[in-house]
Design a protein around this motif. Structure first.
Motif, short mmCIF file in Angstrom:
data_model
loop_
_atom_site.label_atom_id
_atom_site.label_comp_id
_atom_site.label_asym_id
_atom_site.label_seq_id
_atom_site.Cartn_x
_atom_site.Cartn_y
_atom_site.Cartn_z
N ALA A 123 0.82 -1.21 0.00
CA ALA A 123 0.00 0.00 0.00
C ALA A 123 0.85 1.26 0.00
O ALA A 123 0.51 2.25 -0.67
CB ALA A 123 -0.94 -0.01 1.20
N ILE A 124 1.96 1.26 0.73
CA ILE A 124 2.77 2.47 0.88
C ILE A 124 3.86 2.57 -0.18
O ILE A 124 4.14 3.65 -0.71
CB ILE A 124 3.38 2.51 2.30
N CYS A 125 4.48 1.44 -0.51
CA CYS A 125 5.62 1.47 -1.43
C CYS A 125 5.21 1.32 -2.89
O CYS A 125 5.94 1.77 -3.79
CB CYS A 125 6.62 0.37 -1.06
N ASN A 126 4.08 0.66 -3.16
CA ASN A 126 3.60 0.50 -4.54
C ASN A 126 2.10 0.80 -4.62
O ASN A 126 1.29 -0.06 -4.97
CB ASN A 126 3.86 -0.94 -5.02
N PRO A 127 1.71 2.03 -4.29
CA PRO A 127 0.27 2.35 -4.21
C PRO A 127 -0.47 2.22 -5.54
O PRO A 127 -1.66 1.89 -5.55
CB PRO A 127 0.26 3.80 -3.71
N LEU A 128 0.20 2.50 -6.66
CA LEU A 128 -0.47 2.45 -7.96
C LEU A 128 -0.82 1.02 -8.36
O LEU A 128 -1.77 0.79 -9.12
CB LEU A 128 0.40 3.10 -9.04
N ARG A 129 -0.09 0.05 -7.87
CA ARG A 129 -0.34 -1.36 -8.20
C ARG A 129 -1.03 -2.11 -7.06
O ARG A 129 -1.22 -3.32 -7.13
CB ARG A 129 0.99 -2.04 -8.53
N TYR A 130 -1.41 -1.36 -6.02
CA TYR A 130 -1.94 -2.00 -4.81
C TYR A 130 -3.20 -2.82 -5.08
O TYR A 130 -3.32 -3.97 -4.61
CB TYR A 130 -2.23 -0.94 -3.75
N SER A 131 -4.13 -2.26 -5.82
CA SER A 131 -5.40 -2.97 -6.06
C SER A 131 -5.19 -4.26 -6.84
O SER A 131 -5.94 -5.22 -6.67
CB SER A 131 -6.38 -2.06 -6.80
N THR A 132 -4.16 -4.29 -7.68
CA THR A 132 -3.86 -5.50 -8.44
C THR A 132 -3.07 -6.49 -7.59
O THR A 132 -3.36 -7.69 -7.57
CB THR A 132 -3.05 -5.15 -9.70
N THR A 133 -2.07 -5.96 -6.89
CA THR A 133 -1.22 -6.82 -6.06
C THR A 133 -2.01 -7.50 -4.95
O THR A 133 -1.84 -8.68 -4.67
CB THR A 133 -0.09 -5.99 -5.43
N MET A 134 -2.91 -6.74 -4.32
CA MET A 134 -3.67 -7.25 -3.18
C MET A 134 -5.15 -7.39 -3.55
O MET A 134 -6.03 -6.87 -2.86
CB MET A 134 -3.49 -6.33 -1.97
N SER A 135 -5.42 -8.12 -4.61
CA SER A 135 -6.82 -8.40 -4.98
C SER A 135 -7.45 -9.30 -3.93
O SER A 135 -6.75 -9.93 -3.11
CB SER A 135 -6.87 -9.09 -6.34
N HIS A 136 -8.78 -9.39 -3.92
CA HIS A 136 -9.47 -10.20 -2.92
C HIS A 136 -9.04 -11.66 -3.01
O HIS A 136 -8.86 -12.33 -1.98
CB HIS A 136 -10.98 -10.09 -3.10
#
Length: 305
Positions: A123-136
């Motif tokens: 969330a902090i280091c890669n916010p632009l890819r967060y939704s993809t990286t941490m999908s449900h």
């Protein structure tokens, strides 16, 4: 050899053998257990009913709250029973079962805390890819991985316990069955058990701690790179609660299991065990309620309905 196989139950000496303290201790730990149950259930409920909390961080927090209820329930009910009982005994099978679930919960908690640390890193280091990286789907797999890892760690340790024989003395100077204390009462060689702890449990534990440490080094580096003071404060506030819980849980567990034998004290051992196995599950929802603005607002909204 016959005497070595006759022990079928152990005596838990508890926190104190002073009869005058049993009722006060029963009342104190009953209140702690009730606060643990109500606090964690409330956290789970507020995350369930508030749509804006349906994010990876709060999904993990909800699982942590459920885990803390299970974790506390492994030792506290038996502890409360023994405060009121004349014979503070536990059967061999009950002792092994308690150890199984204790290692299961402890292992799962440290793995889940490492997953939560990685979530804050993403969330902090890669916010632009967060939704993809941490999908449900990814979050569900991570939580399942934490539970499965804890289960396997516990299974391996307790399977080796079933091969041991126990003989007198049968007193366990603690309020619950713990693996190191039970191994001390074995009449048979415990080398295999100690190797499992060293090669399997310790490896998994240190791997989880390494992931937590690496995540927070990257988080700290990113936060220090933010120019505005307000931006730094907001970034740090999103992981302050988790970092506090990690320090409480891992710090006291480290003191419990890693201090030198020359400095061993039953009294200190019991106090440290109370901290990480009973107080920490109670404090987790309180910490998130006080330090997390979103949870605090959601709780006020829910309780104000």
């Amino acid at each position: 050899m016959e005497n070595q196989t006759t022990v079928t139950e152990f005596i838990l000496l508890g926190l104190s053998n002073d009869l005058r303290l049993q009722i006060p201790l029963f009342l104190v730990f009953s209140v702690i257990y009730l606060i643990t149950l109500m606090g964690n259930i409330l956290i789970m409920l507020v995350i369930k009913v508030e749509p804006h909390l349906h994010t990876p961080m709060y999904f993990f927090l909800s699982n942590l709250s459920f885990l803390d209820i299970c974790y506390s329930s492994v030792t506290v009910p038996k502890m409360l029973e023994n405060f009121l009982a004349e014979q503070k005994t536990i059967s061999l099978s009950g002792c092994i079962a308690q150890i199984f679930f204790f290692i299961f919960m402890v292992g799962t908690e440290i793995f889940l805390l490492s997953v939560m640390a990685y979530d804050r890193y993403a969330a902090i280091c890669n916010p632009l890819r967060y939704s993809t990286t941490m999908s449900h789907q990814v979050c569900v797999k991570m939580v399942l991985g934490a539970w499965i890892s804890g289960f396997l760690d516990s299974l391996v340790n307790t399977l080796y316990l079933t091969d041991l024989s126990f003989c007198s003395p049968r007193e366990i100077n603690h309020f619950s069955c713990e693996l190191p204390l039970l191994l001390q009462l074995s009449c048979t060689d415990t080398f295999a058990n100690e190797m499992v702890i060293l090669c399997f449990s310790m490896t998994l534990g240190f791997a989880s701690l390494l992931l937590i440490l690496t995540s927070y080094i990257c988080i700290l580096s990113t936060i220090l790179g933010i120019r505005s003071l307000e931006g730094r404060r907001r970034a740090f506030s999103t992981c302050a609660s988790h970092l506090t819980i990690v320090l409480l849980f891992c710090g006291t567990a480290f003191i419990r299991y890693m201090r030198p034998a020359s400095g061993y004290s039953f009294a200190l051992d019991k106090l440290v065990s109370v901290q990480y196995s009973i107080l920490t599950p109670m404090l987790n929802p309180i910490i998130y309620s006080l330090k997390n603005k979103d949870v605090k607002l959601a709780l006020r909204k829910l309780l104000g309905r």
